[in-house]
Design a protein around this motif. Sequence first.
Motif, PDB file in Angstrom:
ATOM      1  N   THR A 107       0.811  -1.350  -0.003  1.00  0.00           N
ATOM      2  CA  THR A 107      -0.003   0.139   0.108  1.00  0.00           C
ATOM      3  C   THR A 107       0.804   1.110  -0.055  1.00  0.00           C
ATOM      4  OG1 THR A 107      -1.861  -1.181   1.044  1.00  0.00           O
ATOM      5  CG2 THR A 107      -1.886   1.455   1.188  1.00  0.00           C
ATOM      6  N   TYR A 119       2.604   2.111  -3.290  1.00  0.00           N
ATOM      7  CA  TYR A 119       1.843   1.990  -4.430  1.00  0.00           C
ATOM      8  C   TYR A 119       1.865   3.635  -4.949  1.00  0.00           C
ATOM      9  CZ  TYR A 119      -1.330  -1.075  -6.970  1.00  0.00           C
ATOM     10  OH  TYR A 119      -1.824  -1.926  -7.907  1.00  0.00           O
ATOM     11  N   GLU A 140       0.232   6.870  -7.287  1.00  0.00           N
ATOM     12  CA  GLU A 140      -1.078   7.347  -7.455  1.00  0.00           C
ATOM     13  C   GLU A 140      -1.473   7.084  -8.902  1.00  0.00           C
ATOM     14  OE1 GLU A 140      -3.408  11.719  -7.079  1.00  0.00           O
ATOM     15  OE2 GLU A 140      -1.313  11.619  -6.939  1.00  0.00           O
ATOM     16  N   TRP A 158      -2.791   3.331  -8.856  1.00  0.00           N
ATOM     17  CA  TRP A 158      -3.855   3.167  -8.065  1.00  0.00           C
ATOM     18  C   TRP A 158      -5.096   3.798  -8.708  1.00  0.00           C
ATOM     19  CZ3 TRP A 158      -5.569   1.417  -3.422  1.00  0.00           C
ATOM     20  CH2 TRP A 158      -6.767   2.066  -2.974  1.00  0.00           C
ATOM     21  N   ASP A 159      -4.837   4.869  -9.569  1.00  0.00           N
ATOM     22  CA  ASP A 159      -6.130   5.443 -10.139  1.00  0.00           C
ATOM     23  C   ASP A 159      -6.507   4.737 -11.396  1.00  0.00           C
ATOM     24  OD1 ASP A 159      -6.327   7.856  -8.703  1.00  0.00           O
ATOM     25  OD2 ASP A 159      -5.224   8.951 -10.017  1.00  0.00           O
ATOM     26  N   THR A 163      -5.931   1.203 -11.784  1.00  0.00           N
ATOM     27  CA  THR A 163      -6.733   0.129 -11.366  1.00  0.00           C
ATOM     28  C   THR A 163      -8.032   0.217 -10.907  1.00  0.00           C
ATOM     29  OG1 THR A 163      -4.485  -0.705 -10.517  1.00  0.00           O
ATOM     30  CG2 THR A 163      -6.377  -1.900  -9.982  1.00  0.00           C
ATOM     31  N   ALA A 179      -5.100  -1.928  -4.574  1.00  0.00           N
ATOM     32  CA  ALA A 179      -5.846  -1.122  -5.501  1.00  0.00           C
ATOM     33  C   ALA A 179      -6.812  -2.275  -5.910  1.00  0.00           C
ATOM     34  CB  ALA A 179      -5.338  -0.413  -6.555  1.00  0.00           C
TER      35      ALA A 179
END
Length: 253
Positions: free
Chosen positions: A102, A105, A107, A110-111, A113, A157
Motif C-alpha cells: 500500500t 503504490y 498514485e 492506483w487510479d 486500477t 488497489a
Amino acid sequence: MTNKPFAGKVALVTGAASGIGRASALAFAQQGAKVVVADVNVSGGEETVRMIVDNGGEAIFVATDVSRAAEVEALVRQTIAQFGRLDVAHNNAAIEGALAPTAAYSEEDWDRTINVNLKGTWLCLKYEILHMLQQGGGAIVNTASVVGLVGTIGLPAYCAAKGGVVQLTKAAALEYAKAGIRINAVCPGATHTPMLNRLMVQPGAETGMLATIPLGRIGNPEEIAAAVVWLCSDAASYVTGHIMVVDGGMIAQ
C-alpha cells in the motif's frame, strides 16, 4: 423446442479477449445467445468472435476501454444497433494493477486500477441499466473476486476495487429489482487465466496457492463462466444482489 435457454437473447461480455470473459462469451453462445465481445485487446477479442462463429454462433467485437464513459456508451449503443436488444451482461473487464504494498503504490497505478476495475464496472452497469429500463428488464453479473471479500498482500488497489464491485452490485440490485433487472456478482478464486499467470511468476507460487485451496486445484475459466451463465438464466429468476463465491473453498476457512 430448443434446448438453448438463451436462444433469441443478446449477451454483452467485457474483458472477453481471454480468460473468464472469453469462457463466458463462449458459454452464452453455446446456449444460443448472440454475443457482443468487448475488450481493449483487439486481436484476442476478434479471436473470441472467431471461436463463436466457428461453433455456429453469432458474435461481434467492439473495442472498448471500460474506464471511458463515451466508449462504454458507444458499446451499448452498438449492441442495440446490431442486435436490437440487450438481455444479459457480464461486466468482467479488469486489470490486476501493480504488485506493490500500500505505502509503495503510485498514485498513477492506483487510479488506473480503480478506473478500470471499479469505475469501469459502474459505467457498464450505468449504460446497460439505462437500456434495460426501457426494455423492461434484464440480468447482469459483475466479476468481483475473493480478494474483494478477504485481503491479500501486494494488490491493495485490486482488493479495494473488487470490494467496491461487491457493494456496488448490492446497491444496484436493490435499486432496480422492481424494474425487473437482476444484478449479481461472482467472486472467482484462483483461476487459470493470463492474469493469474502474471501473478504467479515466483518459484513455488503455485504450490503455495494450492495449499490454500481445499479442493486442491486451481479453477478453470469455464467453471466461473458456468456460474455467470446460471445467474443470468431463468433458473436464477429469484436471485438478485447475490455475491457467488467460486473458489474451491478457499475463503470458507
